[in-house]
Design an enzyme around this catalytic site. Sequence first.
Site, PDB file in Angstrom:
ATOM      1  N   LYS A  20      39.360  35.611  44.140  1.00 49.38           N
ATOM      2  CA  LYS A  20      40.269  34.480  43.918  1.00 49.38           C
ATOM      3  C   LYS A  20      41.728  34.948  43.799  1.00 49.38           C
ATOM      4  O   LYS A  20      42.617  34.365  44.400  1.00 49.38           O
ATOM      5  CB  LYS A  20      39.857  33.692  42.660  1.00 49.38           C
ATOM      6  CG  LYS A  20      38.451  33.108  42.720  1.00 49.38           C
ATOM      7  CD  LYS A  20      38.152  32.212  41.542  1.00 49.38           C
ATOM      8  CE  LYS A  20      38.064  32.909  40.210  1.00 49.38           C
ATOM      9  NZ  LYS A  20      36.942  33.854  40.056  1.00 49.38           N
TER      10      LYS A  20
ATOM     11  N   ARG B 252      36.640  25.942  34.595  1.00 48.98           N
ATOM     12  CA  ARG B 252      35.437  26.762  34.542  1.00 48.98           C
ATOM     13  C   ARG B 252      34.283  26.066  33.850  1.00 48.98           C
ATOM     14  O   ARG B 252      33.198  26.646  33.737  1.00 48.98           O
ATOM     15  CB  ARG B 252      35.744  28.038  33.768  1.00 48.98           C
ATOM     16  CG  ARG B 252      35.877  29.290  34.625  1.00 48.98           C
ATOM     17  CD  ARG B 252      36.296  30.379  33.686  1.00 48.98           C
ATOM     18  NE  ARG B 252      36.017  31.708  34.095  1.00 48.98           N
ATOM     19  CZ  ARG B 252      36.952  32.559  34.553  1.00 48.98           C
ATOM     20  NH1 ARG B 252      38.186  32.169  34.729  1.00 48.98           N
ATOM     21  NH2 ARG B 252      36.616  33.797  34.823  1.00 48.98           N
TER      22      ARG B 252
ATOM     23  N   ARG C 246      37.005  47.971  40.364  1.00 43.55           N
ATOM     24  CA  ARG C 246      38.378  47.472  40.497  1.00 43.55           C
ATOM     25  C   ARG C 246      39.291  47.927  39.360  1.00 43.55           C
ATOM     26  O   ARG C 246      38.842  48.228  38.258  1.00 43.55           O
ATOM     27  CB  ARG C 246      38.395  45.969  40.721  1.00 43.55           C
ATOM     28  CG  ARG C 246      38.367  45.102  39.552  1.00 43.55           C
ATOM     29  CD  ARG C 246      38.389  43.640  39.973  1.00 43.55           C
ATOM     30  NE  ARG C 246      38.300  42.831  38.767  1.00 43.55           N
ATOM     31  CZ  ARG C 246      38.376  41.524  38.751  1.00 43.55           C
ATOM     32  NH1 ARG C 246      38.519  40.849  39.859  1.00 43.55           N
ATOM     33  NH2 ARG C 246      38.297  40.874  37.605  1.00 43.55           N
TER      34      ARG C 246
ATOM     35  N   ARG D  46      39.942  46.859  33.521  1.00 41.56           N
ATOM     36  CA  ARG D  46      39.908  45.789  32.520  1.00 41.56           C
ATOM     37  C   ARG D  46      38.711  45.973  31.601  1.00 41.56           C
ATOM     38  O   ARG D  46      37.637  46.343  32.049  1.00 41.56           O
ATOM     39  CB  ARG D  46      39.804  44.431  33.227  1.00 41.56           C
ATOM     40  CG  ARG D  46      41.142  43.854  33.538  1.00 41.56           C
ATOM     41  CD  ARG D  46      41.053  42.657  34.416  1.00 41.56           C
ATOM     42  NE  ARG D  46      40.030  41.688  34.007  1.00 41.56           N
ATOM     43  CZ  ARG D  46      39.883  40.511  34.601  1.00 41.56           C
ATOM     44  NH1 ARG D  46      40.674  40.166  35.600  1.00 41.56           N
ATOM     45  NH2 ARG D  46      38.949  39.668  34.206  1.00 41.56           N
TER      46      ARG D  46
ATOM     47  N   ARG E 134      29.453  37.753  32.308  1.00 42.18           N
ATOM     48  CA  ARG E 134      30.393  36.830  32.965  1.00 42.18           C
ATOM     49  C   ARG E 134      29.689  36.080  34.091  1.00 42.18           C
ATOM     50  O   ARG E 134      29.931  34.887  34.295  1.00 42.18           O
ATOM     51  CB  ARG E 134      31.609  37.607  33.500  1.00 42.18           C
ATOM     52  CG  ARG E 134      32.511  38.095  32.375  1.00 42.18           C
ATOM     53  CD  ARG E 134      33.488  39.150  32.842  1.00 42.18           C
ATOM     54  NE  ARG E 134      34.482  38.639  33.760  1.00 42.18           N
ATOM     55  CZ  ARG E 134      35.200  39.422  34.581  1.00 42.18           C
ATOM     56  NH1 ARG E 134      35.014  40.729  34.608  1.00 42.18           N
ATOM     57  NH2 ARG E 134      36.088  38.883  35.365  1.00 42.18           N
TER      58      ARG E 134
HETATM   59  P1  AMP Z   1      39.384  35.970  34.865  1.00 37.74           P
HETATM   60  O1  AMP Z   1      40.551  36.894  34.888  1.00 37.74           O
HETATM   61  O2  AMP Z   1      39.644  34.662  35.551  1.00 37.74           O
HETATM   62  O3  AMP Z   1      38.100  36.619  35.335  1.00 37.74           O
HETATM   63  O4  AMP Z   1      39.151  35.589  33.315  1.00 37.74           O
HETATM   64  C1  AMP Z   1      38.875  36.579  32.356  1.00 37.74           C
HETATM   65  C2  AMP Z   1      38.313  35.927  31.096  1.00 37.74           C
HETATM   66  O5  AMP Z   1      39.267  35.004  30.551  1.00 37.74           O
HETATM   67  C3  AMP Z   1      37.059  35.113  31.297  1.00 37.74           C
HETATM   68  O6  AMP Z   1      35.876  35.918  31.297  1.00 37.74           O
HETATM   69  C4  AMP Z   1      37.122  34.200  30.066  1.00 37.74           C
HETATM   70  O7  AMP Z   1      36.771  34.903  28.881  1.00 37.74           O
HETATM   71  C5  AMP Z   1      38.608  33.890  29.982  1.00 37.74           C
HETATM   72  N1  AMP Z   1      38.953  32.698  30.793  1.00 37.74           N
HETATM   73  C6  AMP Z   1      39.761  32.665  31.892  1.00 37.74           C
HETATM   74  N2  AMP Z   1      39.858  31.418  32.369  1.00 37.74           N
HETATM   75  C7  AMP Z   1      39.084  30.636  31.564  1.00 37.74           C
HETATM   76  C8  AMP Z   1      38.753  29.257  31.555  1.00 37.74           C
HETATM   77  N3  AMP Z   1      39.219  28.403  32.486  1.00 37.74           N
HETATM   78  N4  AMP Z   1      37.927  28.803  30.577  1.00 37.74           N
HETATM   79  C9  AMP Z   1      37.454  29.632  29.633  1.00 37.74           C
HETATM   80  N5  AMP Z   1      37.700  30.951  29.594  1.00 37.74           N
HETATM   81  C10 AMP Z   1      38.527  31.468  30.551  1.00 37.74           C
END
Ligand code: AMP
Length: 235
Positions: free
Chosen positions: A26, A102, A140, A173, A184
């Site tokens: 994404k 999400r 990554r 990360r 996740r």
């Molecule tokens: P990402 O970088 O999009 O993979 O997000 C990393 C983490 O941030 C996720 O595993 C969640 O813990 C939190 N997170 C990001 N976006 C959301 C969302 N829309 N709703 C809830 N948690 C989020």
Amino acid sequence: MTSLDSFEGSRPVPAVILFGAPGSGKGTQARLLREHCVNGPHISTGDMLRQHIASGDEIGRQSRDMMKAGRLVPDDLVNRLVQARIQQPDCRGGFILDGYPRTVNQATELYRVAALFGVEPSVVHLLVDYEKLVARLSGRRQCPVCGTLYSSKTNPPKVAGICDRDGAALVTREDDREEVIRERLRQYDLETRPVLDYFRQVGVPVVEVEGAGAAPEAIAAGICSNLTQQGRATK
Ligand code: AMP
């Protein structure tokens, strides 16, 4: 300016929602779409939350442990972040959402707010096999300064371990460890997948795109031609 005033009287604001499991590309696609066919900012809720954690504020404190464990942070918190962000002037010509919504609750709230602000969402669903995702995510690295993601196989930095953009040392990360990745993906199946059905039910266009097996540029070209056909490309 109140939230209702912000987009009043203006043309519909196209919003591209990049949807897909963690690691489906994404963030990379958001960057490429901005280069080729979509105007406006790339809004990543994950990046926003990581910035709050880095600054040590209250939102960061509330999110940190949940993110570290691969769980979702509460809907109210991310809804507030996104609603404030999409009212900024740079979003008036359109924007890209990455990692939001999400949950069906978040999607319902976004849909409500989109109607108020004259935002027209469309969804691009990036499909990638889960075992490929685990391999991708564990390989990554991210720039702690600008957030750019690199992958050892598909998108390596020019100099190993160093960000092409600002020269910072890349890091893994905390939530890209295998057990956290699996959590996740579990959360994605449980909470996030149903969002697609919700969008289809309310009539938001959903485009399915193969997110592996081709170079990121080729995948982006396919998405851009699709957005152009839908009248959603803005550059
Ligand atoms: P990402 O970088 O999009 O993979 O997000 C990393 C983490 O941030 C996720 O595993 C969640 O813990 C939190 N997170 C990001 N976006 C959301 C969302 N829309 N709703 C809830 N948690 C989020």
